[in-house]
Design a protein around this motif. Structure first.
Motif: not given
Length: 632
Positions: A226-227, A229-235, A241, A245
């Motif tokens: 999951g992390m 995948e999240h890194l891919q979406s945040m890239y 973001k 933050k």
């Protein structure tokens, strides 16, 4: 209905593997210790039997040389050894490894000892020449018993060696099994996770970990995937973001700083004025307000008094120093719980127009509540239109909650101080009533008797009454000095011993009694409040010794283990414990009993007429907390 498959966690797996091994190891170790204990007891029994053999030769020598005086002591020593072998001694330890052979050998030794004792140690013994043969025959029986014991111990030794070999084999087998299970359950999943992490570090965000298990590592693998995948979406939108933050963290940091600042103020403020002024200054800085007013409400919530303000014009402060509910938009109704944002320019003109005259555009009113009871409000004034966000509203409510708690703490501290003063006054009144007041009442009676004697012209009676008055004055003077000593003597916060020694020295100086102080054992110091109660009890006991015992010496013994025990004893006249103490000591004993009851202690008074008195104070094993023990 489909049932879900049960998954074993990593802890359960390792426990199922290690628990049997641990149980076997504990059983083996327990058996080994038990066998070793038996061997130690048997070895001690062999030593005792050898000592008995030497004792037999010693008795033979005493009989042969005619040393009749030493013979009874040697017989008692031998019989003590026989009893020790029969009953054992767990403290040494000493145990007889009983079996059929050992029991038979022991019975033989007992029967031969009975014959040997009756023949050579009781009455007129036969010719001394037969003592050597009888002693040799008797010691042979002892040697036979020792041999039976050693044979039994040899079997225990063999069993001990087998148990030790079993423990070693179990340790080797368990270690190998745990290493294999550790590799299977821990090292291999960690290696897969490590490989995936290395791929992520090189920039390959497509790296995933196969969830081969359903334990903690399976959950960790799912989290890692999951992390990733999240890194891919945040890239793609990372900068946006990060900025969001960063702004969120800055807001949280500002809120934490505000809460910490107000918390520090609450802990430091000693008066209501200091608290109120400090709070309005801080909340103005946090909310970026142009003016702040802190108002306190009466019990009926009908009037609001301004406790502190900042940034408000003098005319407004003077005009709104005390306002009634409904005279202005400020002044929260008791039923209103929420923070209110009041747009002054858009509302109908209130009865009081100080806000408009001062140029304020918006007022934010935050009610200050303590346990659902309204105790005041905080008003924030802004020259421009202003609206609150959810985070700002939450922060303001948290700050006012801290303010309400601080006001309540100040009130409770004041009540506690008032209660302490009242308690101290009650104590003084009780001490005066139980000591000086009684002496004064006695002297009042003597004065009336003096008047009667003067009226009747009885010179002898007048001299007697004068003597009684003199005794009463001296007693009253002594009570006053004693009260002063009680009030000035205080226990040390670390140890009570110096205060007890000071009390004894004062008694010795004032009365000339010989005092002795003894302390045994080590323990943690008593709580300060408990020390004060113990010190007063000891002082009262010593006062009774000085007044009523007629003693020459007094002892103060303090034992700290296993629990605190303080004893005051004297060599005075004492009294009959069944009839109770004389009337004149009732007050002192009652005061001591009340003090002991406050700290959960037990007070005992032991006395015998003509043999002195002992006052014993035994403290409980678990003493109460310092805050729960009333001071006197």
């Amino acid at each position: 209905m489909e049932t879900s498959k049960r998954h074993w966690t990593l802890g359960v797996k390792l426990t199922l593997v290690a628990a049997p091994l641990l149980l076997l190891a504990l059983v083996s170790i327990g058996l080994t210790l038990w066998v070793s204990w038996q061997l130690d007891g048997g070895a001690a029994a062999v030593n005792e039997a050898g000592r008995m053999r030497m004792q037999a030769y010693r008795m033979s020598l005493s009989i042969g040389t005619g040393d009749v005086a030493a013979l009874p002591h040697e017989v008692r020593e031998f019989e003590h050894g026989l009893a020790l072998l029969r009953h054992g001694d767990p403290e040494r330890p000493l145990f007889m490894p009983w079996d059929d052979t050992v029991r038979a050998r022991y019975a033989t030794v007992e029967s031969h000892w009975t014959r040997f004792r009756d023949r050579w140690t009781r009455g007129d013994p036969p010719a001394v020449s037969g003592i050597v043969a009888d002693t040799a025959q008797f010691t042979d029986r002892i040697d036979a018993m020792v041999g039976a014991i050693e044979a039994h111990l040899s079997r225990w030794t063999t069993l001990l060696h087998l148990l030790q070999i079993g423990v070693m084999a179990l340790a080797v087998l368990g270690s190998a099994l745990l290493l294999f299970m550790g590799y299977l359950f821990v090292l291999e999943p960690v290696a897969l996770l490590k490989q995936a992490i290395e791929r992520i570090q090189t920039g390959d965000f497509n790296a995933r970990v196969a969830c081969v298990t359903r334990d903690e590592f399976g959950t960790l693998a799912e989290g890692f995937n999951g992390m990733a995948e999240h890194l891919q979406s945040m890239y793609r939108d990372l900068e946006a973001k990060v900025a969001a933050k960063t702004s969120e963290l800055a807001d949280k940091r500002e809120r934490l700083e505000a809460l910490y600042d107000v918390t520090s103020l609450v802990a430091r403020a000693g008066t209501l004025d200091e608290l109120a002024l400090g709070f309005v200054q801080r909340i103005r800085r946090v909310a970026h307000a142009d003016g702040v007013a802190l108002r306190w409400s009466d019990e009926a919530n009908e009037r609001y008094l301004m406790l502190a303000h900042v940034g408000l014009p003098a005319s407004m402060v003077e005009g709104e120093h005390c306002i009634r509910t409904g005279d202005c938009h400020c002044g929260v109704q008791p039923a209103e719980h929420e923070v209110r944002v009041i747009p002054i320019r858009q509302m109908a003109a209130p009865m009081l127009g100080h806000c408009r005259e001062a140029g304020f555009e918006t007022v934010v009113s935050i009610p200050v509540r303590l346990k659902e009871h309204l105790i005041g409000e905080v008003d924030l004034f802004f020259h421009a239109r202003y609206d609150l966000t959810a985070a700002e509203r939450s922060l303001l409510e948290a700050l006012t909650a801290h303010l309400a708690s601080a006001i309540e703490n100040l009130r409770l501290n004041a009540l506690e101080l008032e209660a302490a003063v009242s308690q101290e006054r009650t104590f003084l009144a009780r001490e005066l009533h139980d000591s000086i007041a009684q002496s004064l009442a006695f002297m009042k009676i003597q004065v009336q008797l003096m008047r009667d004697a003067m009226a009747s012209g009885e010179a002898a009676r007048m001299q007697q009454v004068i003597g009684e008055i003199d005794v009463g004055v001296r007693e009253c003077y002594g009570d006053v000095r004693e009260l002063l000593v009680h009030f000035r003597t205080r226990a040390n916060t670390e140890d009570i011993e110096p205060a007890l020694q000071t009390t004894l020295r004062k008694l010795e100086h004032q009365s000339g009694l010989s005092t002795h102080f003894n302390v045994t054992g080590q323990a943690l110091p008593l709580l300060p409040d408990v020390q004060i109660q113990v010190l007063h009890i000891v002082q009262e006991a010593l006062s009774n010794v000085r007044k009523h015992a007629g003693a020459r010496r007094v002892w103060l013994d303090v034992a700290k283990q296993p629990q605190w025990r303080i004893e005051v004893r004297d060599d005075g006249a004492g009294f009959d414990a069944e009839r109770g103490p004389p009337d004149e000591t009732h007050v002192g004993l009652r005061i001591m009993s009340e003090r002991a009851e406050r700290i959960g202690a037990v007070l005992e008074v032991l006395s015998t007429a003509g043999r002195g008195t002992s006052v014993v104070l035994t403290l409980p094993e678990r003493l109460p907390a310092a805050a729960s023990v009333p001071t006197a």
